[in-house]
Design a protein around this motif. Structure first.
Motif, PDB file in Angstrom:
ATOM      1  N   ASP A 149      41.207  41.538  34.135  1.00  0.00           N
ATOM      2  CA  ASP A 149      41.375  42.301  35.360  1.00  0.00           C
ATOM      3  C   ASP A 149      39.996  42.815  35.731  1.00  0.00           C
ATOM      4  O   ASP A 149      39.689  43.983  35.615  1.00  0.00           O
ATOM      5  CB  ASP A 149      42.359  43.460  35.112  1.00  0.00           C
ATOM      6  N   ARG A 150      39.145  41.875  36.100  1.00  0.00           N
ATOM      7  CA  ARG A 150      37.771  42.300  36.373  1.00  0.00           C
ATOM      8  C   ARG A 150      37.547  42.467  37.859  1.00  0.00           C
ATOM      9  O   ARG A 150      38.277  41.929  38.676  1.00  0.00           O
ATOM     10  CB  ARG A 150      36.778  41.331  35.757  1.00  0.00           C
ATOM     11  N   LYS A 151      36.529  43.220  38.181  1.00  0.00           N
ATOM     12  CA  LYS A 151      36.236  43.372  39.599  1.00  0.00           C
ATOM     13  C   LYS A 151      35.662  42.062  40.121  1.00  0.00           C
ATOM     14  O   LYS A 151      35.016  41.315  39.385  1.00  0.00           O
ATOM     15  CB  LYS A 151      35.317  44.558  39.836  1.00  0.00           C
ATOM     16  N   PRO A 152      35.937  41.785  41.402  1.00  0.00           N
ATOM     17  CA  PRO A 152      35.548  40.474  41.938  1.00  0.00           C
ATOM     18  C   PRO A 152      34.044  40.235  41.784  1.00  0.00           C
ATOM     19  O   PRO A 152      33.255  41.158  41.991  1.00  0.00           O
ATOM     20  CB  PRO A 152      35.951  40.545  43.404  1.00  0.00           C
ATOM     21  N   PRO A 153      33.641  39.024  41.419  1.00  0.00           N
ATOM     22  CA  PRO A 153      32.225  38.737  41.226  1.00  0.00           C
ATOM     23  C   PRO A 153      31.473  38.727  42.556  1.00  0.00           C
ATOM     24  O   PRO A 153      32.051  38.410  43.592  1.00  0.00           O
ATOM     25  CB  PRO A 153      32.227  37.345  40.606  1.00  0.00           C
ATOM     26  N   LYS A 154      30.196  39.077  42.491  1.00  0.00           N
ATOM     27  CA  LYS A 154      29.352  39.041  43.692  1.00  0.00           C
ATOM     28  C   LYS A 154      28.564  37.728  43.737  1.00  0.00           C
ATOM     29  O   LYS A 154      28.441  37.090  44.759  1.00  0.00           O
ATOM     30  CB  LYS A 154      28.354  40.207  43.662  1.00  0.00           C
ATOM     31  N   ARG A 155      28.004  37.373  42.592  1.00  0.00           N
ATOM     32  CA  ARG A 155      27.157  36.175  42.558  1.00  0.00           C
ATOM     33  C   ARG A 155      27.684  35.247  41.473  1.00  0.00           C
ATOM     34  O   ARG A 155      27.819  35.655  40.319  1.00  0.00           O
ATOM     35  CB  ARG A 155      25.717  36.570  42.260  1.00  0.00           C
ATOM     36  N   CYS A 205      36.797  35.203  47.185  1.00  0.00           N
ATOM     37  CA  CYS A 205      35.900  34.186  47.753  1.00  0.00           C
ATOM     38  C   CYS A 205      35.146  34.772  48.951  1.00  0.00           C
ATOM     39  O   CYS A 205      33.948  34.541  49.117  1.00  0.00           O
ATOM     40  CB  CYS A 205      36.682  32.950  48.201  1.00  0.00           C
ATOM     41  N   ALA A 206      35.865  35.528  49.769  1.00  0.00           N
ATOM     42  CA  ALA A 206      35.230  36.115  50.954  1.00  0.00           C
ATOM     43  C   ALA A 206      34.182  37.146  50.553  1.00  0.00           C
ATOM     44  O   ALA A 206      33.213  37.374  51.271  1.00  0.00           O
ATOM     45  CB  ALA A 206      36.291  36.749  51.853  1.00  0.00           C
ATOM     46  N   GLY A 207      34.364  37.774  49.406  1.00  0.00           N
ATOM     47  CA  GLY A 207      33.430  38.807  48.962  1.00  0.00           C
ATOM     48  C   GLY A 207      32.198  38.271  48.261  1.00  0.00           C
ATOM     49  O   GLY A 207      31.298  39.032  47.912  1.00  0.00           O
ATOM     50  N   LEU A 208      32.140  36.941  48.028  1.00  0.00           N
ATOM     51  CA  LEU A 208      30.984  36.381  47.318  1.00  0.00           C
ATOM     52  C   LEU A 208      29.724  36.532  48.160  1.00  0.00           C
ATOM     53  O   LEU A 208      29.737  36.304  49.370  1.00  0.00           O
ATOM     54  CB  LEU A 208      31.216  34.893  47.018  1.00  0.00           C
ATOM     55  N   GLU A 209      28.631  36.887  47.507  1.00  0.00           N
ATOM     56  CA  GLU A 209      27.363  37.016  48.225  1.00  0.00           C
ATOM     57  C   GLU A 209      26.469  35.797  48.009  1.00  0.00           C
ATOM     58  O   GLU A 209      25.660  35.458  48.866  1.00  0.00           O
ATOM     59  CB  GLU A 209      26.631  38.287  47.761  1.00  0.00           C
TER      60      GLU A 209
END
Ligand SMILES: [Zn+2]
Length: 416
Positions: A149-155, A205-209
């Protein structure tokens, strides 16, 4: 009386469970602990916790941690209850997970072994079959993934790893900030990465940087489909560009070597690695051998110079500068009359945005490369996984950052 209580305490039992008897079959190398439910205990349905009538009981056995040098087996008649809602259901036991033939504490021991040693070593030292070890690892990974239950990845970094035979692959998606493998999918097709993005979910997916990856068409297509504004987020990093250019240099060398040898010129024989190594890391002797080749008029020397020039075009503060320098490099490469080099130049031009993203950001796949070398280590340690399933499990097990231990551990003693 006292003896049974001691064994119950050692096992961490609480009512209604208690030790009925202990059998010391020392000549067989085994201690057997018989456990039972107190006869007047109220039984509850494991699903709805409603008090139910007992139905019957079935004998089950679990391998536990050894008692000194003796293999130790827990044997219990486990009641089944007759629940008006759920039918006949077997009670859970506090010392093991539902489907296992090992106690939670024993599974934890196997997990500890697997974290430190090879599959074969764990099996040998604990006197288990390969399949038993695989089963324990599989359950550990399932538990870990279910709890994740991890926070969404950025990179994230997308990478491929060959598996067993040379042309079989798995695709991994790595969280570059947390340094863990998030997903492992079969093959390196578009569908492979599609599956990972599906696992990540549309919101994540939308939150990926940034998505760092190779110049590999199926991955690019999948990312365009799943990640909004993919063009600005795809990063083709230095490692992969270096890999493609290194291959191009080697192709030029092979071709030229053939032509030279036909004329009796042996200059390029056994020089493959001189052209691929980083010149900064060469020994004095290697450099002495390489220097005249590098400054020769050979085609491979030209290809090498173009590659080395590309290696300097990273870490720009401004996109405009990066773009100007890359365009200049591209012009040089495309006029080089070296077909393998031109092919890479065209590939870079086709994915211009991704290369410029990489040249002006400090996101790299260096961390993915680190994980990749650990995957290679996992592969060596296992002497080749016989199937993909186990290879995938091992990657999650070692690199997934998962909580692997059985829940039932908390029900008995806390882990020391
Ligand atoms: Zn029920």
């Amino acid at each position: 009386m006292k003896e049974r209580r001691v064994w119950g305490d050692l096992l961490g039992l609480a009512p209604p469970w208690r030790v009925r008897d202990v059998e010391y079959a020392l000549d067989e190398g085994e201690v057997r602990i018989f456990v039972e439910v107190e006869s007047r205990a109220k039984l509850r349905c494991p699903t709805c916790d409603r008090e139910c009538a007992g139905y019957d009981a079935r004998e089950r056995r679990w391998r536990h941690l050894d008692t000194m040098q003796y293999r130790t087996i827990v044997i219990a008649r486990v009641p089944r209850v007759d629940c008006p809602e759920h039918g006949v259901v077997q009670l859970g036991v506090p010392w093991a997970e539902a489907s296992s033939r090992f106690t939670a504490r024993f599974e934890a021991l196997v997990i500890d072994w697997l974290l430190e040693a090879s599959f074969a070593a764990a099996a040998r030292q604990l006197r288990l079959s390969w399949d038993e070890v695989a089963g324990i690892q599989d359950r550990a990974v399932r538990r870990g993934l279910a709890r994740r239950d991890r926070k969404p990845p950025k990179r994230v970094g997308v990478d491929e790893t060959s598996f067993q035979r040379r042309h079989e692959y798995v695709t991994t998606v790595n969280d570059l900030d947390a340094a863990v493998v998030l997903y492992v999918a079969d093959d390196r097709k578009q569908a492979s990465l599609d599956a990972c993005y599906a696992g990540l979910g549309a919101e994540a997916c939308a939150g990926l940087e940034a998505v760092v990856m190779d110049l590999w068409a199926p991955y690019i297509a999948s990312t365009r489909e799943h990640v909004p504004e993919a063009e600005a987020k795809i990063v083709f990093d230095k490692f992969h560009v270096a890999k493609h250019l290194g291959e191009a240099v080697d192709r030029v060398r092979r071709q030229e070597n053939r032509e030279l040898r036909a004329e009796g010129d042996e200059r390029l024989v056994k020089t493959k690695y001189l052209w691929l190594w980083n010149p900064d890391r060469m020994s004095r002797e290697q450099w002495r051998e390489f220097a005249p080749l590098r400054s020769s008029r050979l085609r491979v020397a030209r290809a090498w110079a173009i590659k080395e020039a590309a290696m300097l075009l990273w870490g720009y503060a401004k996109r405009g500068w990066a773009e100007r320098m890359w365009k200049r490099w591209y012009g040089w490469a495309i006029r080089s009359r070296l077909e393998p080099v031109k092919r890479v130049a065209r590939m870079i031009q086709k994915h211009w945005e991704g290369v410029l993203n990489a040249a002006t950001s400090n996101v790299t796949n260096a961390l993915s490369e680190g994980l990749k070398s650990k995957i290679q280590w996992i592969k060596r340690k296992a002497c080749g996984y016989r199937n993909r399933e186990r290879f995938r499990n091992a990657i999650y097990f070692h690199l997934g950052g998962l909580d692997l231990y059985p829940d039932a551990l908390d029900a008995t003693h806390t882990k020391a």
